[in-house]
Design a protein around this motif. Sequence first.
Motif, PDB file in Angstrom:
ATOM      1  N   LEU A   1       2.663   6.818   1.481  1.00 21.19           N
ATOM      2  CA  LEU A   1       2.831   6.305   0.117  1.00 21.19           C
ATOM      3  C   LEU A   1       3.444   7.377  -0.794  1.00 21.19           C
ATOM      4  O   LEU A   1       4.354   7.092  -1.580  1.00 21.19           O
ATOM      5  CB  LEU A   1       1.471   5.837  -0.423  1.00 21.19           C
ATOM      6  CG  LEU A   1       1.415   5.374  -1.878  1.00 21.19           C
ATOM      7  CD1 LEU A   1       2.289   4.144  -2.099  1.00 21.19           C
ATOM      8  CD2 LEU A   1      -0.029   5.048  -2.286  1.00 21.19           C
ATOM      9  N   ILE A   2       2.936   8.614  -0.662  1.00 17.57           N
ATOM     10  CA  ILE A   2       3.443   9.717  -1.491  1.00 17.57           C
ATOM     11  C   ILE A   2       4.950   9.870  -1.281  1.00 17.57           C
ATOM     12  O   ILE A   2       5.735   9.911  -2.230  1.00 17.57           O
ATOM     13  CB  ILE A   2       2.720  11.048  -1.134  1.00 17.57           C
ATOM     14  CG1 ILE A   2       1.249  10.980  -1.559  1.00 17.57           C
ATOM     15  CG2 ILE A   2       3.417  12.242  -1.795  1.00 17.57           C
ATOM     16  CD1 ILE A   2       0.383  12.117  -1.018  1.00 17.57           C
TER      17      ILE A   2
ATOM     18  N   ILE B   1       0.882   6.660 -10.374  1.00 14.62           N
ATOM     19  CA  ILE B   1       0.178   6.559  -9.085  1.00 14.62           C
ATOM     20  C   ILE B   1      -0.756   7.757  -8.939  1.00 14.62           C
ATOM     21  O   ILE B   1      -0.318   8.906  -8.944  1.00 14.62           O
ATOM     22  CB  ILE B   1       1.173   6.544  -7.899  1.00 14.62           C
ATOM     23  CG1 ILE B   1       2.300   5.523  -8.111  1.00 14.62           C
ATOM     24  CG2 ILE B   1       0.438   6.295  -6.590  1.00 14.62           C
ATOM     25  CD1 ILE B   1       1.894   4.084  -8.029  1.00 14.62           C
ATOM     26  N   LEU B   2      -2.050   7.451  -8.799  1.00 21.13           N
ATOM     27  CA  LEU B   2      -3.051   8.491  -8.560  1.00 21.13           C
ATOM     28  C   LEU B   2      -3.494   8.407  -7.105  1.00 21.13           C
ATOM     29  O   LEU B   2      -4.006   7.381  -6.658  1.00 21.13           O
ATOM     30  CB  LEU B   2      -4.251   8.296  -9.496  1.00 21.13           C
ATOM     31  CG  LEU B   2      -5.514   9.118  -9.200  1.00 21.13           C
ATOM     32  CD1 LEU B   2      -5.244  10.620  -9.298  1.00 21.13           C
ATOM     33  CD2 LEU B   2      -6.649   8.722 -10.158  1.00 21.13           C
TER      34      LEU B   2
ATOM     35  N   PRO C   1       3.978   1.564   3.699  1.00 21.78           N
ATOM     36  CA  PRO C   1       3.039   2.690   3.612  1.00 21.78           C
ATOM     37  C   PRO C   1       1.605   2.165   3.749  1.00 21.78           C
ATOM     38  O   PRO C   1       1.246   1.174   3.111  1.00 21.78           O
ATOM     39  CB  PRO C   1       3.277   3.236   2.198  1.00 21.78           C
ATOM     40  CG  PRO C   1       4.657   2.814   1.845  1.00 21.78           C
ATOM     41  CD  PRO C   1       4.852   1.486   2.517  1.00 21.78           C
ATOM     42  N   GLY C   2       0.814   2.809   4.595  1.00 18.13           N
ATOM     43  CA  GLY C   2      -0.580   2.382   4.766  1.00 18.13           C
ATOM     44  C   GLY C   2      -0.836   1.593   6.027  1.00 18.13           C
ATOM     45  O   GLY C   2      -1.983   1.401   6.426  1.00 18.13           O
ATOM     46  N   GLN C   3       0.237   1.123   6.683  1.00 13.89           N
ATOM     47  CA  GLN C   3       0.047   0.363   7.926  1.00 13.89           C
ATOM     48  C   GLN C   3      -0.219   1.306   9.099  1.00 13.89           C
ATOM     49  O   GLN C   3      -0.024   2.515   8.996  1.00 13.89           O
ATOM     50  CB  GLN C   3       1.286  -0.476   8.216  1.00 13.89           C
ATOM     51  CG  GLN C   3       1.330  -1.786   7.442  1.00 13.89           C
ATOM     52  CD  GLN C   3       2.457  -2.670   7.940  1.00 13.89           C
ATOM     53  OE1 GLN C   3       3.615  -2.256   7.949  1.00 13.89           O
ATOM     54  NE2 GLN C   3       2.132  -3.881   8.351  1.00 13.89           N
TER      55      GLN C   3
ATOM     56  N   PHE D   1       0.028  -0.589   1.445  1.00 13.49           N
ATOM     57  CA  PHE D   1       0.015  -0.570  -0.022  1.00 13.49           C
ATOM     58  C   PHE D   1       1.146  -1.447  -0.536  1.00 13.49           C
ATOM     59  O   PHE D   1       2.260  -1.380  -0.033  1.00 13.49           O
ATOM     60  CB  PHE D   1       0.188   0.867  -0.529  1.00 13.49           C
ATOM     61  CG  PHE D   1      -0.976   1.753  -0.207  1.00 13.49           C
ATOM     62  CD1 PHE D   1      -2.149   1.687  -0.952  1.00 13.49           C
ATOM     63  CD2 PHE D   1      -0.917   2.651   0.864  1.00 13.49           C
ATOM     64  CE1 PHE D   1      -3.232   2.500  -0.647  1.00 13.49           C
ATOM     65  CE2 PHE D   1      -1.990   3.463   1.174  1.00 13.49           C
ATOM     66  CZ  PHE D   1      -3.159   3.396   0.417  1.00 13.49           C
ATOM     67  N   ASP D   2       0.826  -2.250  -1.540  1.00 14.61           N
ATOM     68  CA  ASP D   2       1.813  -3.173  -2.096  1.00 14.61           C
ATOM     69  C   ASP D   2       2.710  -2.413  -3.077  1.00 14.61           C
ATOM     70  O   ASP D   2       2.571  -2.521  -4.291  1.00 14.61           O
ATOM     71  CB  ASP D   2       1.073  -4.322  -2.788  1.00 14.61           C
ATOM     72  CG  ASP D   2       2.023  -5.403  -3.262  1.00 14.61           C
ATOM     73  OD1 ASP D   2       3.229  -5.318  -2.939  1.00 14.61           O
ATOM     74  OD2 ASP D   2       1.556  -6.320  -3.947  1.00 14.61           O
ATOM     75  N   VAL D   3       3.634  -1.618  -2.512  1.00 12.40           N
ATOM     76  CA  VAL D   3       4.414  -0.698  -3.342  1.00 12.40           C
ATOM     77  C   VAL D   3       5.270  -1.417  -4.394  1.00 12.40           C
ATOM     78  O   VAL D   3       5.557  -0.859  -5.450  1.00 12.40           O
ATOM     79  CB  VAL D   3       5.317   0.223  -2.480  1.00 12.40           C
ATOM     80  CG1 VAL D   3       4.494   1.326  -1.852  1.00 12.40           C
ATOM     81  CG2 VAL D   3       6.055  -0.562  -1.408  1.00 12.40           C
TER      82      VAL D   3
END
Lengths: 351, 281
Positions: free
Chosen positions: B134-135, B119-120, B48-50, B109-111
């Motif tokens: 991410l969500i 998680i905010l 997520p985030g890439q 994101f380093d999930v």
Amino acid sequence: MKKYQLNNKQLPSFIDHLKKQGTVFAPHKKGDTSYSFEKVENPNSVVLDYNRTLNSVKKYFLPPREHLLSFSKTDNSFRKGSFKNEKKIFLGVHSYDMKAVLKLDYNFSQGNPEENYLQRRKDSSFIGVSFIPDEFHFSQSVGIPLHDTEGFDIYLEQNSDGYTVKIITEKGEKLIDGFDRVSKAKDISSNHVQFQNKLKYNYNRLPEVFEQSWNAAVWEEVSKKCVGCGTCNLVCPTCYCFDVEDNLDLSLQTGTRDRSWDGCMLNGFAAVAGGENFRETLAERQRHRVHRKFKYISDITGEPWCVGCGRCTAYCTAGISIVEIVNQLCDEYEQNYLNRPAVVGLNAERL
Amino acid sequence: MSIAISDVKSQELYCPEIAKITAVKRFTEKEKWFDIELPGGRSLGHQPGQFVQVSLFGAGEAPISVTSSPTKKGSFELCIREVGMLTKLLHKLDVGSTVGIRGPYGKGFDVKSFKGKDILIIGGGIGIVPLRSLINYVIDNRKDYGRLIILYGAKNPDELLYPDDLKLWKKSNDIEYHITVDQGTPEWKGNTGVITTLIPGLDLDLPNTITAVVGPPIMYKFVLMSLKTKRIPDENIYLSLERRMKCGVGKCGHCQINHSYVCQDGPVYHYPELKHLQEAI
């Protein structure tokens, strides 16, 4: 180290000897005052006594323009650009340009090693030549002595009758092997010339200056003169930023994805599609350019990424000197950070 | 510095894969959503985030955030705003058309390190696009994470993206969802005001809350100020930066911030890494 003597009149036959082993590139005179690395057709047109070429040999490994892909929109097919596999011999390279190639080797090998650069770069031999520094050279200040031979296979040091040929590597030995007109080396009586134009601080002291350089007054000052043309980027032997764009041919169905040299001094370099430009002012862009040469990569590798060739200064359309920029940074550093009254120390004593 | 060139194993870096568009939805006047399938239905294998480099032959290439979670198999999703020539042409494509894809690139994101935490999510405008990845990842691994709090802000109700997701987030008992628009319309019943107005009212378990922020450049300064007031420690903040990633592989120089190449070290940064980076925020 083996040494031979190569007299001036033997030079053409030496070049012919090299040409039998690969494609030879060497400096040629261009116009009245300029020099350029070109493929050698006629050995007699090679000029080894020159101050600097407009562009370094970088252009052979990272061409000003190259096809990354050729594509067809009709069937969505593509093929990647091709690299000519040939043995390349670069004759008459100055020590700073050799160092610049070694630095580019780092940039294109680390992280994602790039095929395009590395394929072109392999099978290259370098024959260096000594030179007399002019008012723009300052390589010594960035840690490159006049006769630095790192990277060269052979080094030619000028003497009264021609050149002392120093064999640096085995590859160099093979290059000269079979050339029957070499003789025993003469004593070198080359001029003991010095670099004239110098940085105020030696390169190993520059990191402390560049720790404090972000808010220096010089960026604003130099931006008043700078026109943002990007010439300094184009002529720099260690600049390697590029842009990629697609070009269609007249059929509008086939075309090429091309990469070409780009420059961080150009206005749109850090702009994104939404309209934000992350380095909008010339002052910010000058700061970025100079920090790329003296801080960003240098903090990681421990060496300046400027090789002191003087091209950005010699060819600047606005008369901006990178030596003056760095020296002003040194001055500002001294004034603002070194000569301040030692308040902390005094207070400490009182305590 | 001298590198033995012949020892370096070089890579082909610039060839795209030809991928197929399997679904298209229009969200707003400017944004469209695409579902994309790689050859053979192969997974993109992203975090997520890439982001990926999306291209059309003849129009060029641009970096676009992946908006689907890696937990979704078989295809991935992009949400693309029409801002230039390439994106204008992309918007004209329909199901069955093909696009070039390179990547995924950069750090997401380093999930894994977020496991067990609340998680905010703070998303402004199209900042919600990478955050949705991410969500959805958190939703699909719900038991691994604590509270999921989503703050989403848009300029006006017409610019809200992901209508189906928004309904789902609103309905879910498992998601604390707050939405605001800068300027409401007569029909708008929700919050009005910039996204920072949603932050003071939050009741957070501070040391245990990871904050992920993505939005336009101007938003970061104000959101970071609000988070500071809220006493959220810098170590718990992650944000993603927009830059001009032309190559995606750390070479072309366009995305560089000081020593950092956003396409390599980012686009998602741990805030403490970014704090001292001049020109970043």
